[in-house]
Design a protein around this motif. Structure first.
Motif, short mmCIF file in Angstrom:
data_model
loop_
_atom_site.label_atom_id
_atom_site.label_comp_id
_atom_site.label_asym_id
_atom_site.label_seq_id
_atom_site.Cartn_x
_atom_site.Cartn_y
_atom_site.Cartn_z
N SER A 52 0.80 -1.22 0.00
CA SER A 52 0.00 0.00 0.00
C SER A 52 0.84 1.27 0.00
N VAL A 53 2.16 1.13 0.03
CA VAL A 53 3.05 2.28 0.01
C VAL A 53 3.63 2.44 -1.40
N SER A 54 3.64 3.67 -1.90
CA SER A 54 4.21 3.93 -3.22
C SER A 54 5.04 5.21 -3.18
N THR A 55 5.56 5.60 -4.32
CA THR A 55 6.42 6.78 -4.38
C THR A 55 6.02 7.66 -5.55
N SER A 56 6.45 8.92 -5.50
CA SER A 56 6.22 9.81 -6.64
C SER A 56 7.40 10.75 -6.80
N ALA A 57 7.58 11.24 -8.02
CA ALA A 57 8.69 12.10 -8.36
C ALA A 57 8.48 13.51 -7.82
N ALA A 58 9.54 14.29 -7.83
CA ALA A 58 9.41 15.72 -7.57
C ALA A 58 8.67 16.35 -8.75
N GLU A 62 8.34 22.08 -7.93
CA GLU A 62 9.31 21.90 -6.85
C GLU A 62 10.74 22.04 -7.39
N LEU A 63 10.99 21.46 -8.54
CA LEU A 63 12.33 21.53 -9.12
C LEU A 63 12.65 22.94 -9.60
N ARG A 64 11.67 23.61 -10.17
CA ARG A 64 11.92 24.99 -10.60
C ARG A 64 12.31 25.86 -9.40
N THR A 87 14.48 6.39 -16.63
CA THR A 87 13.68 5.18 -16.82
C THR A 87 13.12 4.65 -15.50
N LEU A 88 13.62 5.13 -14.38
CA LEU A 88 13.17 4.69 -13.07
C LEU A 88 12.26 5.70 -12.39
N SER A 89 12.29 6.94 -12.83
CA SER A 89 11.51 7.99 -12.18
C SER A 89 11.21 9.10 -13.18
N ALA A 90 10.12 9.81 -12.93
CA ALA A 90 9.75 10.96 -13.77
C ALA A 90 10.47 12.24 -13.34
N THR A 91 11.37 12.16 -12.37
CA THR A 91 12.01 13.36 -11.84
C THR A 91 12.82 14.08 -12.90
N TRP A 92 13.60 13.35 -13.70
CA TRP A 92 14.41 14.00 -14.74
C TRP A 92 13.51 14.75 -15.72
N GLU A 93 12.40 14.15 -16.15
CA GLU A 93 11.47 14.82 -17.06
C GLU A 93 10.87 16.05 -16.41
#
Length: 280
Positions: A52-58, A62-64, A87-93
């Motif tokens: 039931s635990v998941s993660t999300s990108a910045a 937030e990055l700006r 490929t592992l996270s949307a953070t770079w995009e």
């Protein structure tokens, strides 16, 4: 001033190192029920055995905010932002969108580390040390890209269920067979998590992990990292073997995986990160 290096909280760097080198760290998010928790900022307790635990990108916003703050601190010298594999996270995009929104492509240089954990953190160190020495934006950026390209990552996990569900493991996982009788040894290839081999016992898996790292380090000195989740004794044993078997170890960091990686890797996970040639 000097170029400022930005990264995300999955990079695995200690607070002391971050403070010493003036690195800006953007928190990723852990989602527990209806709560969104910022890694490294908010108090967090996780049951890693639940799905039931998941993660999300910045987010781009937030990055700006982080990039703009870093630009101000650099006094115009520029920013190098190094994030975990796209490929592992949307953070770079999200970072790319933030830079576009800022119109700052000439002042904020974005790097895909092709890794996660200290496979991101070690290239961050390489770049931040060049920035601290007063090198220009292009030189700092090129140092980060070169260190990321050389980095090698090997990970031993107890289960691959979360990785497969999240689409972070290649189709090679279909050939694992029963995880009850095999230990999957994974590695990162061009930013993608793939099966390296299956091992039947944990002791044999540890030996394979060390052998892979020693082979990747070569004979010219290397920067090394050992990360774990709930396996501190095993991590220290592996670190001791690496100190003995890798010639001219430049530096060796032993840390725990943070929650955003731990959620996907599970308790008992061990990783070894290698940058041949070091990060000085």
């Amino acid at each position: 001033m000097a170029v400022v290096v930005v990264t995300d909280s999955a990079s695995g760097l200690s607070a002391d190192v971050v403070a010493e080198l003036g690195i800006e760290v953007v928190p990723l998010h852990v989602l527990v029920g209806d709560r969104q928790i910022r890694e490294g900022v908010d108090p967090i307790e996780i049951d890693y055995s639940t799905d039931s635990v998941s993660t999300s990108a910045a987010s781009p916003g937030e990055l700006r905010e982080a990039y703009e703050r870093a630009l101000r601190h650099s006094d115009g010298d520029g920013v190098v932002a190094i994030h975990l594999s796209r490929t592992l996270s949307a953070t770079w995009e999200s970072g790319r969108q933030a830079v576009r929104d800022m119109g700052a492509e000439d002042r904020v240089r974005l790097v895909d580390s092709l890794g996660a954990g200290l496979a991101t953190g070690l290239p961050v160190l390489a770049a931040a040390r060049r920035a601290r020495a007063g090198e220009a934006l292009d030189a700092v950026y090129e140092r980060a890209v070169a260190a990321a390209a050389r980095a090698r990552t090997f990970i031993l996990v107890n289960r691959t269920e979360q990785l497969r569900k999240g689409g972070r493991l290649s189709s090679a996982a279909a050939f694992f067979g029963s995880e009850l009788v095999t230990k999957p040894l994974l590695h990162l290839v061009e930013g993608k998590l793939e099966l390296r081999e299956k091992v039947r016992t944990r002791s044999r898996a540890y030996a394979k992990l060390v052998a892979a790292a020693v082979d990747a380090a070569g004979g010219e000195g290397a920067a090394l990292g050992v990360q774990h989740l709930g396996a501190a004794e095993a991590a220290e044993n592996i670190a001791a073997q690496l100190r003995e078997q890798v010639p001219d170890v430049e530096e060796l960091h032993v840390t725990e995986f943070g929650p955003t990686l731990g959620v996907h890797l599970g308790v008992g996970a061990l990783g070894v990160l290698v940058v041949p040639g070091g990060c000085a």
